[in-house]
Design a protein around this motif. Structure first.
Motif, mmCIF file in Angstrom:
data_model
loop_
_atom_site.group_PDB
_atom_site.id
_atom_site.type_symbol
_atom_site.label_atom_id
_atom_site.label_comp_id
_atom_site.label_asym_id
_atom_site.label_seq_id
_atom_site.Cartn_x
_atom_site.Cartn_y
_atom_site.Cartn_z
ATOM 1 N N TRP A 1 0.870 -1.188 0.000
ATOM 2 C CA TRP A 1 0.000 0.000 0.000
ATOM 3 C C TRP A 1 0.895 1.222 0.000
ATOM 4 N N ILE A 2 0.898 1.940 -1.115
ATOM 5 C CA ILE A 2 1.763 3.127 -1.190
ATOM 6 C C ILE A 2 0.901 4.363 -1.044
ATOM 7 N N ILE A 3 1.181 5.123 -0.028
ATOM 8 C CA ILE A 3 0.413 6.340 0.233
ATOM 9 C C ILE A 3 1.164 7.477 -0.452
ATOM 10 N N THR A 4 0.547 8.067 -1.469
ATOM 11 C CA THR A 4 1.266 8.997 -2.336
ATOM 12 C C THR A 4 0.644 10.398 -2.365
ATOM 13 N N GLY A 5 1.440 11.309 -2.910
ATOM 14 C CA GLY A 5 0.969 12.681 -3.112
ATOM 15 C C GLY A 5 2.077 13.665 -2.746
ATOM 16 N N PRO A 6 1.873 14.925 -3.073
ATOM 17 C CA PRO A 6 2.925 15.933 -2.849
ATOM 18 C C PRO A 6 3.085 16.292 -1.367
ATOM 19 N N ALA A 7 4.121 17.041 -1.089
ATOM 20 C CA ALA A 7 4.419 17.439 0.293
ATOM 21 C C ALA A 7 3.191 18.035 0.962
ATOM 22 N N GLY A 8 2.919 17.574 2.158
ATOM 23 C CA GLY A 8 1.848 18.148 2.964
ATOM 24 C C GLY A 8 0.476 17.556 2.739
#
Ligand code: ATP
Ligand code: GCO
Length: 213
Positions: free
Chosen positions: A36-43
């Motif tokens: 399970w990769i939890i992704t997205g930009p900083a913050g």
């Protein structure tokens, strides 16, 4: 890409039930192991979500940022965005770490990784190429720029400053429809809402997988 914005209706699950599935009274060990990769930009809330999901499901948790080489951290702390070359070895290392976690016997592992571009997600996807028992899932935490800026700005003692949010969004290639292993979660809500939503998305996938075994 599956988009999820509704409040989840899945029941809360305690950790023990996720490493095995109860079927008509018999203990059934699920066939697949999940990254399970939890992704997205900083913050966007990767750490906040990953810690919660891992705890609720009693899964190991790998904080992707802690595997960045010192040079990458120094760059980001000095407001210099990473480039592809800075990220390749880090992404490969994360993939190896996730596989190693699964090899230790757990049925899943939760990993945070910005995975901003499609080709970065592809690096992680390789984890399932030689092992059809491994399933890779991306939970993409979607937030507008003002939400990211506010959250990064309010956070103290972190190397990543709000001045870096713009470059994170410039690098970001939002997952497209054909990336069917991506589940998108709107993270504009409160921390508790977002955590619950992300957990329900994971539980839904696990339930579907158990049902198809
Ligand atoms: N849903 C939310 N509502 C309000 N604040 C939040 C929410 N989710 C996270 N935060 C806060 O926003 C900040 C960023 O969250 P977090 O560190 O989890 O994000 P991240 O994606 O891991 O960031 P980074 O990759 O930059 O370390 C933290 O201070 C966290 O407490
Ligand atoms: O690929 C990247 O540019 C990095 O992984 C970043 O996303 C940060 O490390 C993280 O978000 C910390 O704020």
């Amino acid at each position: 890409m599956t988009s999820t914005t509704a409040t989840p209706t899945m029941p809360q699950t305690n950790g023990a039930t996720m490493n095995s599935v109860q079927t008509n009274g018999a203990q059934h060990v699920p066939e697949h192991r999940h990254i399970w990769i939890i992704t997205g930009p900083a913050g966007c809330g990767k750490t906040t979500v990953a810690e919660y999901v891992a705890k609720q499901l009693s899964l190991p948790y790998l904080e992707g940022d802690s595997f960045h080489p010192k040079a990458n951290i120094e760059k980001m702390a000095n407001d210099i965005p990473l480039n592809d070359a800075d990220r390749w070895d880090w992404l490969i290392l994360l993939r190896q770490q996730a596989i190693a976690a699964l090899e230790s016997g757990t049925t899943g592992v939760v990993l945070t990784c910005s995975a901003l571009k499609r080709k970065y997600r592809d690096v992680i996807r390789i984890a399932s190429y030689n092992n059809n028992k491994v399933l890779v899932h991306f939970i993409y935490l979607r937030a507008p720029q003002d939400v990211l800026l506010a959250r990064v700005h309010a956070r103290v003692g972190h190397y990543m400053k709000d001045s870096m949010v713009k470059s994170q969004l410039e690098s970001l290639e939002e997952p497209r429809e054909d990336e069917s292993d991506v589940l998108s979660v709107d993270v504009s809500g409160s921390m508790a809402e977002v955590q619950r939503l992300a957990l329900s998305v994971v539980n839904d996938v696990m339930a579907a997988d158990a049902g198809s075994a």
